[in-house]
Design a protein around this motif. Structure first.
Motif, PDB file in Angstrom:
ATOM      1  N   VAL A 229       0.888  -1.291  -0.146  1.00  0.00           N
ATOM      2  CA  VAL A 229       0.003  -0.044   0.029  1.00  0.00           C
ATOM      3  C   VAL A 229       0.880   1.237  -0.061  1.00  0.00           C
ATOM      4  N   ALA A 230       0.693   2.035  -0.865  1.00  0.00           N
ATOM      5  CA  ALA A 230       1.535   3.307  -0.953  1.00  0.00           C
ATOM      6  C   ALA A 230       0.652   4.758  -0.665  1.00  0.00           C
ATOM      7  N   PHE A 231       1.111   5.578  -0.067  1.00  0.00           N
ATOM      8  CA  PHE A 231       0.540   6.913  -0.232  1.00  0.00           C
ATOM      9  C   PHE A 231       1.180   8.136   0.343  1.00  0.00           C
ATOM     10  N   THR A 232       0.937   9.191   0.459  1.00  0.00           N
ATOM     11  CA  THR A 232       1.663  10.266   0.435  1.00  0.00           C
ATOM     12  C   THR A 232       1.485  11.122   1.800  1.00  0.00           C
ATOM     13  N   GLY A 233       2.193  11.773   2.230  1.00  0.00           N
ATOM     14  CA  GLY A 233       2.123  12.642   3.596  1.00  0.00           C
ATOM     15  C   GLY A 233       1.347  14.014   3.308  1.00  0.00           C
TER      16      GLY A 233
END
Length: 418
Positions: A229-233
């Motif tokens: 799972v990838a996400f950004t701050g």
């Protein structure tokens, strides 16, 4: 910040006081109406202060200095990792890898899976037509390098994934399925459970781009069942310059490094190197230290409000906006028109007016939206448009701001004679 106890609501007006920029006056003494949170969210004082305090009182490099400042910086950096792991329900903090953004996280997965021989000639990678470019281009590059084939789910006229041919798309040849949880253009929330179950049934790995999901809905990666799972701050009230890749530890431990350099090694000789275990293996060089501190403060802030409360507000404000915007003659929403399985981003066209002109006219009235292809050109092509205007909402968006958007759109129609 005031949270209303025992309800799914919170005091939005009070909460907005935590965000200094939301009180800004623009040219012409207009109040800022910020409706571009799918692009980047605004930051509360708690996050800004945490970053400033780190630089003012604890700044040092991590894992390199034995002095007190180095120890403090290392502890603060790793505390950010611990907080993020807890926030997303990761079984282990060692499964959380810091990158500079979600794009790097997705590129990391695509690259190391290829380097590990997980994809080869004759294999297939499956994505969707609604992906952000960050979840298209790395898989194109992987399949071009390996001789594998790239396939994709189409999108229905309503802006939902077309699952009619799921059995024909995900087969024994499929090695990876990578898709967005919430579309940044259409706002669609995808049925991950169905797709993950089908992918795992044929032995495929599942990668989820959760950049639009983690900020607005509760996330439990252990329950989700995906492999990465990838996400950004910066979309979840955190700082820019930091992204997150979560992966199952058993998989991460089998994969080769993405980049070489300091801190990702066990030993180095002139002849060869051996590599550190995850997450250090994938974090070469000086990491995003202050950004980890800021991201930790961001997830603390969101947790105090409650992600269930934020999701309820997002659904309510999106429903209000959809109803109000669809009353504007000549305005067409691209994507689901009902607030069901839908996030808080609404892309639209206004008949007779170019999206860039819409955006500029709205900006002249203090309303900040985005215009363009939103890094989702294939999705725009699917709906026969070059670009759209997008209004996107978050935990601090109010109904009065939606009213200001609608009023500005009526003004735009009148200005262009549309």
């Amino acid at each position: 910040m005031t949270v209303v106890e025992g309800t799914t609501a919170y005091d939005v007006a009070s909460l907005r006081g935590d965000f200094p920029i939301l009180g800004r006056r623009l040219a012409g003494d207009l109040p800022l109406v910020y409706l571009d949170s799918a692009n980047t969210s605004q930051k509360p004082r708690q996050v800004i202060d945490a970053i400033a305090d780190h630089y003012q009182h604890h700044n040092a490099n991590v894992a390199r200095a034995m002095h007190q400042l180095g120890a403090e910086a290392s502890e603060a950096f790793e505390l950010g990792r611990t907080k993020v792991a807890s926030f997303i329900g990761a079984p282990s903090r060692e499964e959380v890898i810091f990158t500079k953004n979600a794009s790097e996280a997705l590129n990391l997965v695509a690259r190391v899976l290829g380097d590990a021989g997980r994809v080869g000639e004759g294999d297939e990678v499956v994505i969707t037509e609604m992906e952000h470019h960050s979840n298209i281009v790395p898989w194109q590059q992987l399949t071009q390098r390996t001789g594998a084939s790239l396939r994709w789910f189409g999108v229905t006229d309503e802006g939902r994934l077309d699952l009619d041919d799921i059995d024909g798309l995900i087969t024994e040849r499929t090695k990876i399925v990578s898709l967005t949880w919430v579309s940044n253009m259409l706002g669609t929330i995808n049925p991950l459970d169905t797709i993950i179950a089908k992918a795992h049934a044929v032995g495929a790995l599942v990668v989820v781009d959760a950049s639009q999901a983690v900020p607005q809905i509760p996330v439990d990666v252990a329950a989700l069942g995906a492999d990465f799972v990838a996400f950004t701050g910066h979309k979840l009230v955190g700082p820019t310059g930091i992204g997150v890749l979560w992966g199952r530890y058993d998989l991460l431990a089998e994969l080769p490094p993405f980049l070489g350099g300091g801190e990702m090694i066990e030993t180095v000789t002139m002849g060869e190197s051996t590599y550190a275990p995850p997450p250090a293996r994938f974090e070469a060089g000086t990491p995003p230290i202050a950004q980890s501190v800021g991201l930790g403060a961001a997830v603390d802030y969101l947790s105090a409000i409650g992600m269930e409360n934020i999701a309820a507000h997002e659904q309510a404000i999106t429903a209000y906006a959809l109803e109000a915007m669809q009353e504007i003659e000549g305005l067409t929403v691209i994507g689901p028109k009902e607030p069901v399985m839908r996030g808080g981003a609404i892309s639209f066209t206004l008949e007779g007016v170019h999206p860039h002109d819409v955006s500029q006219l709205l900006d002249s009235r203090g309303v900040a939206v985005r215009a363009g292809h939103h890094c989702a050109k294939p999705a725009h092509l699917r709906f026969g448009v070059q670009s759209t205007t997008r209004a996107s909402f978050y935990l601090y968006t109010t109904e009065l701001e939606i009213d200001a958007l609608v009023e500005a759109l009526h003004h735009t129609k009148k200005y262009f004679g549309a």
